[in-house]
Every structure is written in C-alpha cells, then in structure tokens.
Write an enzyme that holds these catalytic residues in place. Structure first.
Site, PDB file in Angstrom:
ATOM      1  N   GLY A   9       0.870  -1.181   0.000  1.00  8.35           N
ATOM      2  CA  GLY A   9       0.000   0.000   0.000  1.00  8.35           C
ATOM      3  C   GLY A   9       0.897   1.219   0.000  1.00  8.35           C
ATOM      4  O   GLY A   9       1.538   1.531   1.017  1.00  8.35           O
ATOM      5  N   ALA A  10       0.982   1.889  -1.151  1.00  4.68           N
ATOM      6  CA  ALA A  10       1.873   3.058  -1.256  1.00  4.68           C
ATOM      7  C   ALA A  10       1.055   4.353  -1.261  1.00  4.68           C
ATOM      8  O   ALA A  10       1.433   5.340  -1.862  1.00  4.68           O
ATOM      9  CB  ALA A  10       2.726   2.946  -2.514  1.00  4.68           C
ATOM     10  N   GLY A  11      -0.091   4.300  -0.575  1.00  4.87           N
ATOM     11  CA  GLY A  11      -0.930   5.505  -0.456  1.00  4.87           C
ATOM     12  C   GLY A  11      -0.325   6.474   0.550  1.00  4.87           C
ATOM     13  O   GLY A  11       0.902   6.523   0.734  1.00  4.87           O
ATOM     14  N   GLY A  14       1.400   4.623   3.585  1.00  2.00           N
ATOM     15  CA  GLY A  14       2.506   3.770   3.118  1.00  2.00           C
ATOM     16  C   GLY A  14       3.689   4.599   2.659  1.00  2.00           C
ATOM     17  O   GLY A  14       4.838   4.349   3.055  1.00  2.00           O
ATOM     18  N   ARG A  88     -20.024  -0.694   7.689  1.00  2.00           N
ATOM     19  CA  ARG A  88     -18.774  -1.200   8.291  1.00  2.00           C
ATOM     20  C   ARG A  88     -18.409  -2.559   7.708  1.00  2.00           C
ATOM     21  O   ARG A  88     -17.255  -2.841   7.445  1.00  2.00           O
ATOM     22  CB  ARG A  88     -18.955  -1.354   9.797  1.00  2.00           C
ATOM     23  CG  ARG A  88     -18.506  -0.156  10.531  1.00  2.00           C
ATOM     24  CD  ARG A  88     -17.793  -0.505  11.832  1.00  2.00           C
ATOM     25  NE  ARG A  88     -17.214   0.713  12.368  1.00  2.00           N
ATOM     26  CZ  ARG A  88     -17.949   1.676  12.901  1.00  2.00           C
ATOM     27  NH1 ARG A  88     -19.247   1.543  13.004  1.00  2.00           N
ATOM     28  NH2 ARG A  88     -17.378   2.774  13.338  1.00  2.00           N
ATOM     29  N   ARG A 151      -1.176  11.293  20.160  1.00  2.00           N
ATOM     30  CA  ARG A 151      -2.188  12.359  20.058  1.00  2.00           C
ATOM     31  C   ARG A 151      -2.457  12.952  21.433  1.00  2.00           C
ATOM     32  O   ARG A 151      -2.491  14.177  21.598  1.00  2.00           O
ATOM     33  CB  ARG A 151      -3.481  11.784  19.455  1.00  2.00           C
ATOM     34  CG  ARG A 151      -3.359  11.575  17.969  1.00  2.00           C
ATOM     35  CD  ARG A 151      -4.633  11.054  17.330  1.00  2.00           C
ATOM     36  NE  ARG A 151      -4.464  11.086  15.881  1.00  2.00           N
ATOM     37  CZ  ARG A 151      -4.977  10.193  15.041  1.00  2.00           C
ATOM     38  NH1 ARG A 151      -5.737   9.196  15.481  1.00  2.00           N
ATOM     39  NH2 ARG A 151      -4.777  10.307  13.746  1.00  2.00           N
ATOM     40  N   HIS A 175      -8.659   0.121  18.586  1.00  2.00           N
ATOM     41  CA  HIS A 175      -8.412   1.364  17.849  1.00  2.00           C
ATOM     42  C   HIS A 175      -9.744   1.881  17.326  1.00  2.00           C
ATOM     43  O   HIS A 175     -10.067   1.769  16.155  1.00  2.00           O
ATOM     44  CB  HIS A 175      -7.439   1.087  16.701  1.00  2.00           C
ATOM     45  CG  HIS A 175      -7.001   2.317  15.983  1.00  2.00           C
ATOM     46  ND1 HIS A 175      -6.484   3.409  16.624  1.00  2.00           N
ATOM     47  CD2 HIS A 175      -7.001   2.625  14.666  1.00  2.00           C
ATOM     48  CE1 HIS A 175      -6.191   4.344  15.733  1.00  2.00           C
ATOM     49  NE2 HIS A 175      -6.500   3.891  14.537  1.00  2.00           N
TER      50      HIS A 175
END
Ligand SMILES: NC(=O)c1ccc[n+]([C@@H]2O[C@H](COP(=O)([O-])OP(=O)(O)OC[C@H]3O[C@@H](n4cnc5c(N)ncnc54)[C@H](O)[C@@H]3O)[C@@H](O)[C@H]2O)c1
Length: 312
Positions: A9-11, A14, A88, A151, A175
């Site tokens: 996943g190179a989004g 990634g 979902r 966060r 999560h």
C-alpha cells in the site's frame, strides 16, 4: 547486509512511512501498490531526496510482489477508506480481501518476516493477518496505541506548554471510539496528569484523543491522518530492526491477558527483533477495567463479523 522492509500500500500512510524510514537509514525499502506507476513514481521521488539528506538506502516501487522477497519486516497499509453509503461490513469485506492478498503474497516470499499492520479496522485486520500467515502471534503486531498515545501527548503539551519529551501517555484498548486513555498512568516528567490538570481539562483531552482520527478526517475531507500513523509504524519497525525491547502500546494477540482470548487488542507490549517479547499487564482500577471491557466488546463484535464473512 542491509535490512529490508516492504510496505504494502503506497498511499498516504505507506509512502509517508517510507519517508520516515528512509530518514532513519535503517533498511532498504520496497513499496507495493495495485495502482500502476504510482509506487514507482513515489519511490523514485523519495530516492532522489536522499542525496540532500545524505542517506544511503535503496527504494523500489513496484506492482509486483517478487521484489518483497526476503523482507525482515512487512508493513500492511493497503486498504480502502470508508466511502458514503458503505457499511462497516462493506469496509470489512473489502479490506479483508486486500489484506488477505497482501498477506498471502508476502508470507510465501518472506516467511521469516515480522508483520506490522495498519489497515483498518485495525485490530481485526491484524487478527486476519496472523491467522492467514500462520505466523506465531508475536510476529504480527497492529499499530494503534503509539498513535493514540502520541495524540494525547500532543494535546497535553499544547495545554501545558511543556516539551512533548516530558509527557508520557498510555492509551490502551481497541483502535476505535472506545479506546481507553489511562490518565492514572500518564504523567508529565513523573507527576501524574491528574495532579496537574483539572478533571474538566483532562476529560476534554481524553475526548479529543478518542476522536483524534475523526477530527483530522473532517478537516482533510478526502482522507485520513498519515504523518502520525506513519511515524508510529516507523517507531515499531525501528524497535524490531534494532532489537530495542521498546515498551509501547500496540495491538497484540490476547491469550488470557487482561482476561481476553483469541482477539487482537491494544495493550502495552515490549517489542524487539522477534516481534512482541512480552505483554505487560497493568493493574487496573474498576473504572479502567470497565472501560477496557467495553472497548474489548466492540473489537470482539467486529472480529465475530469478520469470522462470519471470511473463511480462515
Ligand atoms: N491503524 C491506524 O492507526 C491507521 C491510521 C491511518 C490509516 N489507517 C488505515 O490504513 C489504511 C490506508 O490508509 P491511507 O491513508 O494510506 O489510504 P490511501 O487510500 O492513501 O492508501 C491505500 C493504498 O492501498 C492501495 N491498495 C488497495 N488495494 C491494494 C492491494 N490489493 N494491494 C496493494 N495495494 C492496494 C491503494 O491503491 C492505495 O494506494 C486504511 O485502511 C486506513 O483506514 C490506519
């Protein structure tokens, strides 16, 4: 010999993970994506940034899993975000198919790899990766807790005007919106948060932490957070490759710890070259324990939904 990390996943998450990892100069990198040209283009761009910062690693972008062979770590970030009209379960089915493919294609080429999973729904995708790869559970880790805790640390630093380095926060649980920020265990240079912040301010920070991902989605409008998730993955990969015995919250396979079994869940773990070396069990008070059970119920429901939809 250099270590090798493959990122599936190179989004946004990634490629940003590749960026943070390249800066640390700890491994050669392979970026795999289904979109033709995109991982190749991002890898080349990143490779061309390295002379400026003086880092010598090789970055390959590809649509072919062959280049992932012999990876020390496989990071799975491939997956769809939720779109309008999708339930979902729709997201669960779509991402389960993507994660299945990513796992099956990588495990036969890198049978000794440690897996770090980021794809949502996180705890359930980590569970799926572990089951499909047939790896022992300590070799598959889900990323959630470092991000959620970071966060909270950022919000406390903003509130108090103190260095982020002095702030330790621990967010456990699944999560999702039911995650459990442990205010009793969180501190600023050793002083418990509860002694520094009023109950109202602490409550506001806890709520903002729980909704931290959603806050960014509503600002970006076309995607979700990636800098902080990617650096969280990077810290885990760093701990594995350097055998650091680093204690961080992460999603791990439960085998009776915290009274939970056969599910992935966010707990404090110690990470080293073999993956999860130890799950640490905090002594929880009644309120913390109740919050953790509520979060576990939510993760368990999604895990059951996965098991009813997918054959593993
Ligand atoms: N656990 C966390 O803390 C956390 C944080 C942020 C995002 N996420 C999750 O990570 C995932 C990725 O987020 P993103 O922002 O990078 O999304 P993105 O859409 O920017 O990137 C996802 C990439 O996956 C690719 N992809 C789809 N199917 C594939 C397949 N079969 N093989 C290889 N690649 C494939 C897409 O082409 C895309 O480039 C999402 O599921 C998101 O919800 C998790």
């Amino acid at each position: 010999m250099k270590n090798k990390v493959s990122i599936i996943g190179a989004g946004m998450t990634g490629s940003t993970t590749a960026h943070w990892l390249a800066e640390r100069e700890i491994a050669d990198l392979v970026l795999v994506d289904v979109v033709e040209g995109m991982p190749q283009g991002k890898a080349l761009d990143l490779q061309q940034a390295l002379p400026v910062i003086g880092k010598d690693v090789t970055i390959v972008g590809t649509n072919d899993y062959e280049a992932t062979a012999g990876s020390d770590v496989v990071v799975i970030t491939a997956g769809l975000p939720r779109k309008p009209g999708m339930s979902r379960d729709d997201l669960l089915i779509a991402n389960a198919a993507i994660v299945r493919k990513a796992t099956e294609e990588t495990i036969r080429r890198s049978p000794d790899a440690i897996y770090v999973v980021l794809t949502n729904p996180l705890d359930v995708m980590a569970y799926l990766t572990m089951k499909l790869s047939k790896l022992s559970p300590e070799r598959v880790i889900g990323q959630a807790g470092i991000l959620d805790s970071a966060r909270m640390r950022a919000f406390v630093a903003m509130e108090l005007g103190v260095s982020v380095e002095n702030i330790q926060c621990y967010v456990l649980g699944g999560h999702g919106d039911e995650m459990v920020p442990l205010t009793r265990h969180s501190n600023v240079a050793g002083t418990p948060l509860r002694e520094i912040l009023s109950p109202e301010r602490l409550e506001a920070i806890v709520n903002r932490t729980r909704k931290g991902g959603g806050e960014i989605i509503s600002l970006l409008k076309t995607g979700s957070a990636y800098y902080a998730p990617a650096v969280a993955v990077t810290q885990m990969v760093d701990a594995i490759l350097k055998d650091k015995h680093l204690i961080v919250p992460a999603s791990a396979y439960m085998q009776g710890e915290y009274g939970l079994k056969d599910m992935y869940f966010g707990v404090p773990v110690q990470i080293g070259s073999k993956g999860i070396e130890k799950i640490i069990e905090y002594k929880l008070d009644a309120a913390e324990d109740a919050a953790l059970r509520k979060s576990a119920d939510a993760v368990w429901q999604t895990t059951e939904a996965l098991l009813s939809l997918v054959n593993i």
